[in-house]
Design an enzyme around this catalytic site. Structure first.
Site: not given
Ligand SMILES: *[C@@H]1O[C@H](CO)[C@@H](O)[C@H](O)[C@H]1NC(C)=O
Ligand SMILES: *[C@@H]1O[C@H](CO)[C@@H](O)[C@H](O)[C@H]1NC(C)=O
Length: 283
Positions: A92, A209, A264
């Site tokens: 990320s 996600d 995610h």
């Protein structure tokens, strides 16, 4: 020639697997990477896995260049005791920190850079992180906060990419517009050469996600001003090869890994993602 190949290969195996350095994402830290570390050491016994423990939890909101400075020291010391090189696996927001490291560290020996659901082309979406930070604001107004010197002191603003305020973004972004070479600067060429020291860029992401927006940003795609997706290979920064993406792609150095059904925060603990998108590049 043949002999050389065999010798180099044999030497590599004798030395074992390269060290894997993990950089965490926003609002997390080493704790979230225990499963992934276990996947790696089970698949490749003896691998040293280091999850860098800095700018954890709320400290991950510090300005990205400041974080890059901190991570740079830690990574440099690991690389200097790893002459065979290391792999960088970054999740990320951490994927942006890692890319800035690859641009700014001239003698790095990173082989594979694995970018795990990372907004490499920026973020333009309402997420719970954003609502927590700016509860009163809608995404279309966030540029007012982000695109000024004070806003740029919050990590999220450093990669906020509002497709409806492109000129403001290019003029004000002190991080993403620079590492993506969207705003010219004196170090562009050197940063590109440093980046091209990597052998493999692995871009992992997918449509479920729910945080990275658009999710294609994990593959260097992004919105145009109508919010249609423009893929990596049609982006100006790719076509102009501003920071090396096109050169790397031309050498077969980019792997796109797209997976559905992964939220995610599940990317780093999903075993099928690990075996198909990560493990092959950790040799
Ligand atoms: C970050 O939060 C976790 C709990 O999720 C905690 O265990 C850890 O100690 C925190 N790290 C720091 C540096 O405060
Ligand atoms: C794990 O990844 C696969 C795709 O490789 C996906 O179908 C599955 O839903 C994921 N599982 C979880 C819990 O994220």
């Amino acid at each position: 020639m043949m002999l050389m190949v065999v010798v180099v290969f044999g030497f590599g195996r004798a030395e074992g697997y390269r060290t894997v350095v993990i950089v965490h994402g926003i609002f997390d830290g080493p704790k979230q990477f225990r499963t992934l570390s276990r996947f790696i050491t089970e698949a490749h016994p003896g691998t040293e896995v280091v999850v860098l423990d800095m700018y954890d939890n709320v400290s991950s909101l510090h300005p990205l260049w400041q974080q890059v400075g901190g991570f740079s020291g830690a990574l440099t010391s690991i690389m200097s005791r790893s002459p065979a090189g290391v792999h960088l696996l970054c999740f990320s927001q951490g994927g942006l920190i890692c890319r800035a490291l690859l641009h700014t560290l001239p003698h790095h020996n990173v082989h594979s850079f694995i970018s795990l659901s990372s907004p490499q082309a920026g973020q333009y979406g309402d997420t719970r992180y954003l609502r927590w930070l700016f509860p009163e604001h809608l995404k279309r107004n966030i540029f007012n906060i982000c695109y000024n010197p004070f806003g740029q002191k919050v990590s999220i603003c450093d990669y906020w990419n509002d497709p409806h305020h492109r000129e403001r973004y290019i003029a004000s972004s002190s991080f993403l517009a620079l590492i993506n070479a969207e705003r010219h600067h004196a170090l562009v060429q050197g940063w590109k050469e440093n980046f091209l020291r990597i052998r493999k860029l692995v871009l992992i992401g997918g449509p479920d996600d729910d945080v990275i927006t658009p999710w294609q940003s994990s593959h260097f795609g992004f919105y145009d001003d109508q919010e249609n997706i423009v893929d990596m290979r049609k982006q100006d920064y790719y076509k102009e090869d501003g920071f090396g993406l096109k050169t790397l792609d031309g050498h077969g150095g980019i792997e796109l890994c797209q997976r559905s059904g992964v939220k995610h925060t599940a990317w780093h603990s999903n075993y099928s993602v690990f075996t198909s998108c990560i493990e092959p590049w950790l040799t």
